[in-house]
Design an enzyme around this catalytic site. Sequence first.
Site, PDB file in Angstrom:
ATOM      1  N   GLY A 254       6.084  52.586  44.482  1.00 49.13           N
ATOM      2  CA  GLY A 254       6.314  52.356  45.902  1.00 49.13           C
ATOM      3  C   GLY A 254       5.126  51.655  46.517  1.00 49.13           C
TER       4      GLY A 254
ATOM      5  N   GLN B  80      -0.313  48.965  53.087  1.00 45.32           N
ATOM      6  CA  GLN B  80      -1.178  48.897  51.915  1.00 45.32           C
ATOM      7  C   GLN B  80      -1.552  47.470  51.530  1.00 45.32           C
ATOM      8  OE1 GLN B  80       1.576  51.784  49.740  1.00 45.32           O
ATOM      9  NE2 GLN B  80      -0.405  52.269  48.816  1.00 45.32           N
TER      10      GLN B  80
ATOM     11  N   CYS C 227      -1.491  57.477  44.471  1.00 45.02           N
ATOM     12  CA  CYS C 227      -1.273  56.449  45.482  1.00 45.02           C
ATOM     13  C   CYS C 227      -2.065  55.214  45.089  1.00 45.02           C
ATOM     14  CB  CYS C 227      -1.721  56.957  46.857  1.00 45.02           C
ATOM     15  SG  CYS C 227      -1.488  55.759  48.194  1.00 45.02           S
ATOM     16  N   LEU C 228      -1.441  54.048  45.222  1.00 45.95           N
ATOM     17  CA  LEU C 228      -2.119  52.799  44.852  1.00 45.95           C
ATOM     18  C   LEU C 228      -3.356  52.533  45.716  1.00 45.95           C
ATOM     19  CD1 LEU C 228       0.972  50.492  44.233  1.00 45.95           C
ATOM     20  CD2 LEU C 228      -0.521  51.533  42.519  1.00 45.95           C
TER      21      LEU C 228
ATOM     22  N   HIS D 141       6.737  59.761  50.593  1.00 49.56           N
ATOM     23  CA  HIS D 141       5.362  59.252  50.487  1.00 49.56           C
ATOM     24  C   HIS D 141       5.242  57.923  51.231  1.00 49.56           C
ATOM     25  CE1 HIS D 141       1.519  58.664  48.091  1.00 49.56           C
ATOM     26  NE2 HIS D 141       1.752  57.440  48.531  1.00 49.56           N
ATOM     27  N   GLU D 142       6.192  57.012  50.987  1.00 51.85           N
ATOM     28  CA  GLU D 142       6.122  55.695  51.630  1.00 51.85           C
ATOM     29  C   GLU D 142       6.415  55.781  53.118  1.00 51.85           C
ATOM     30  OE1 GLU D 142       4.749  53.407  49.971  1.00 51.85           O
ATOM     31  OE2 GLU D 142       4.889  54.533  48.096  1.00 51.85           O
TER      32      GLU D 142
ATOM     33  N   HIS E 198       3.303  56.599  54.839  1.00 53.30           N
ATOM     34  CA  HIS E 198       2.455  55.412  54.991  1.00 53.30           C
ATOM     35  C   HIS E 198       2.836  54.612  56.226  1.00 53.30           C
ATOM     36  CE1 HIS E 198      -0.356  54.934  51.706  1.00 53.30           C
ATOM     37  NE2 HIS E 198       0.571  55.168  50.782  1.00 53.30           N
TER      38      HIS E 198
END
Length: 201
Positions: free
Chosen positions: A45, A50, A107-108, A149-150, A153
């Site tokens: 994701g 991000q 997480c990226l 999660h997204e 964000h």
Amino acid sequence: MILPILQYGDPILRAKGKRIDEIDDCVRELAANMIETMHAAHGVGLAAQQIGEALQLTVLDISAVEDRPSTLKLDGKDADPTSAMPLVLINPEIELHGETEIGLEGCLSFPEITSDIERAHSVIVRAQSLEGGTIQFEAGGFLARAIQHEHDHLNGILFIDRMNSAAKAALSSRLRRLQKETRRGRRILPEERSLVSETTL
């Protein structure tokens, strides 16, 4: 085009995304670049914040995750989640359903940092597609976790905000180091990431 992924400490990660009123070629190109960036980083994701855009736009692809089951219901009928991937959600709204469960997340924007996070087992999602239509579906399991999660964000909420206090305390020195790297202006490119994990969202 593969884009740099912002890491923890960049203020845009805390910005609530602006609603997208017009789905034009710029939005479609951004979504395509986000999907390419997510795949290059071996993530499942990626939210617009991000990659430096405070917009209500996220992309997901859980098709490579085999050991953490996902479910998908379209029009009340079971569907193969991988058939809907990659998934682009514009201006998404979610409703949490079912019991909560604890699962490992990464997480990226937090390279090599993972933690157990409590999430709802299923979600109902309403969003716009790249074609401008409205989509609605129910997701369960890992896909529901990734969507939550997204969605966080998109509202400036990071997965560390969902950690219990003991886990966050244990990671405090690594988080401070990450913030310092960000303040020095270093952004990590997908190919530089050493941790390749299906928990990286």
